[in-house]
Design a protein around this motif. Sequence first.
Motif, PDB file in Angstrom:
ATOM      1  N   VAL A 265       0.860  -1.182   0.000  1.00  0.00           N
ATOM      2  CA  VAL A 265       0.000   0.000   0.000  1.00  0.00           C
ATOM      3  C   VAL A 265       0.900   1.238   0.000  1.00  0.00           C
ATOM      4  O   VAL A 265       1.867   1.318   0.751  1.00  0.00           O
ATOM      5  N   PHE A 266       0.596   2.188  -0.866  1.00  0.00           N
ATOM      6  CA  PHE A 266       1.393   3.410  -0.996  1.00  0.00           C
ATOM      7  C   PHE A 266       0.781   4.543  -0.183  1.00  0.00           C
ATOM      8  O   PHE A 266      -0.442   4.668  -0.115  1.00  0.00           O
ATOM      9  N   SER A 267       1.643   5.370   0.372  1.00  0.00           N
ATOM     10  CA  SER A 267       1.177   6.557   1.094  1.00  0.00           C
ATOM     11  C   SER A 267       0.690   7.593   0.091  1.00  0.00           C
ATOM     12  O   SER A 267       0.997   7.506  -1.111  1.00  0.00           O
ATOM     13  N   ASN A 268      -0.041   8.583   0.575  1.00  0.00           N
ATOM     14  CA  ASN A 268      -0.487   9.673  -0.298  1.00  0.00           C
ATOM     15  C   ASN A 268       0.701  10.388  -0.919  1.00  0.00           C
ATOM     16  O   ASN A 268       0.647  10.807  -2.079  1.00  0.00           O
ATOM     17  N   THR A 269       1.793  10.530  -0.161  1.00  0.00           N
ATOM     18  CA  THR A 269       3.003  11.182  -0.677  1.00  0.00           C
ATOM     19  C   THR A 269       3.581  10.370  -1.831  1.00  0.00           C
ATOM     20  O   THR A 269       3.954  10.928  -2.867  1.00  0.00           O
ATOM     21  N   GLU A 270       3.648   9.066  -1.673  1.00  0.00           N
ATOM     22  CA  GLU A 270       4.194   8.214  -2.734  1.00  0.00           C
ATOM     23  C   GLU A 270       3.311   8.239  -3.978  1.00  0.00           C
ATOM     24  O   GLU A 270       3.823   8.301  -5.099  1.00  0.00           O
ATOM     25  N   ILE A 271       2.008   8.204  -3.787  1.00  0.00           N
ATOM     26  CA  ILE A 271       1.094   8.308  -4.934  1.00  0.00           C
ATOM     27  C   ILE A 271       1.307   9.656  -5.618  1.00  0.00           C
ATOM     28  O   ILE A 271       1.352   9.737  -6.853  1.00  0.00           O
ATOM     29  N   GLY A 272       1.473  10.726  -4.837  1.00  0.00           N
ATOM     30  CA  GLY A 272       1.736  12.051  -5.405  1.00  0.00           C
ATOM     31  C   GLY A 272       3.011  12.065  -6.243  1.00  0.00           C
ATOM     32  O   GLY A 272       3.055  12.694  -7.311  1.00  0.00           O
ATOM     33  N   GLU A 273       4.037  11.376  -5.797  1.00  0.00           N
ATOM     34  CA  GLU A 273       5.294  11.303  -6.550  1.00  0.00           C
ATOM     35  C   GLU A 273       5.106  10.523  -7.849  1.00  0.00           C
ATOM     36  O   GLU A 273       5.643  10.914  -8.895  1.00  0.00           O
ATOM     37  N   ILE A 274       4.344   9.436  -7.805  1.00  0.00           N
ATOM     38  CA  ILE A 274       4.049   8.669  -9.019  1.00  0.00           C
ATOM     39  C   ILE A 274       3.297   9.553 -10.010  1.00  0.00           C
ATOM     40  O   ILE A 274       3.612   9.585 -11.207  1.00  0.00           O
ATOM     41  N   LEU A 275       2.308  10.289  -9.511  1.00  0.00           N
ATOM     42  CA  LEU A 275       1.512  11.160 -10.383  1.00  0.00           C
ATOM     43  C   LEU A 275       2.354  12.272 -10.987  1.00  0.00           C
ATOM     44  O   LEU A 275       2.234  12.581 -12.176  1.00  0.00           O
ATOM     45  N   GLU A 276       3.216  12.889 -10.177  1.00  0.00           N
ATOM     46  CA  GLU A 276       4.061  13.973 -10.679  1.00  0.00           C
ATOM     47  C   GLU A 276       4.962  13.481 -11.807  1.00  0.00           C
ATOM     48  O   GLU A 276       5.059  14.114 -12.855  1.00  0.00           O
ATOM     49  N   SER A 277       5.584  12.343 -11.602  1.00  0.00           N
ATOM     50  CA  SER A 277       6.443  11.754 -12.636  1.00  0.00           C
ATOM     51  C   SER A 277       5.630  11.403 -13.886  1.00  0.00           C
ATOM     52  O   SER A 277       6.052  11.689 -15.014  1.00  0.00           O
ATOM     53  N   SER A 278       4.453  10.793 -13.677  1.00  0.00           N
ATOM     54  CA  SER A 278       3.594  10.420 -14.808  1.00  0.00           C
ATOM     55  C   SER A 278       3.151  11.642 -15.597  1.00  0.00           C
ATOM     56  O   SER A 278       3.149  11.630 -16.830  1.00  0.00           O
ATOM     57  N   ARG A 279       2.787  12.683 -14.894  1.00  0.00           N
ATOM     58  CA  ARG A 279       2.312  13.898 -15.569  1.00  0.00           C
ATOM     59  C   ARG A 279       3.406  14.533 -16.407  1.00  0.00           C
ATOM     60  O   ARG A 279       3.151  15.005 -17.524  1.00  0.00           O
TER      61      ARG A 279
END
Length: 146
Positions: free
Chosen positions: A14-28
């Motif tokens: 399970v990923f933290s909100n911070t980790e999901i945010g980092e995945i999204l930033e990189s993806s974007r």
Amino acid sequence: MIHQLIYVSTALRVFSNTEIGEILESSRRYNSKSGITGMLLSHDGSFFQMLEGNEAAVSACYARIETDPRHKSPIVLVRKQTQQRVFPRWSMGHAKPSDMSEEHRDIVVSLSNFAANLSELDEAGARELNILAKNFVSSFGKLEAV
């Protein structure tokens, strides 16, 4: 023509909100450079994502996703050509059930349940999963248009 690809996968943890945010930033960043738009849903260790854009760019992006060590068992649910994007303004939208209306939450929870049991999916289950994927596209496409 716009190439659309929808897949599900299981996170290795399970990923933290911070980790999901980092995945999204990189993806974007990557998606903006590559002309890709789409939506990522995360719930209880499952990912459900739609990518859309030029077929070569979407295929290259998915090839990277397939080898990402943060998840396992990515399975393509839909791969098709269409006339227009569902998410033209989102380089990568994101949602989790706690942020959603009841209608959207039900779709995501259902998709998550399927993702958790993909190895046991029979033909009827595959048809139902395909319907859920189409409902996802329709429902979240309306959300993006607002």
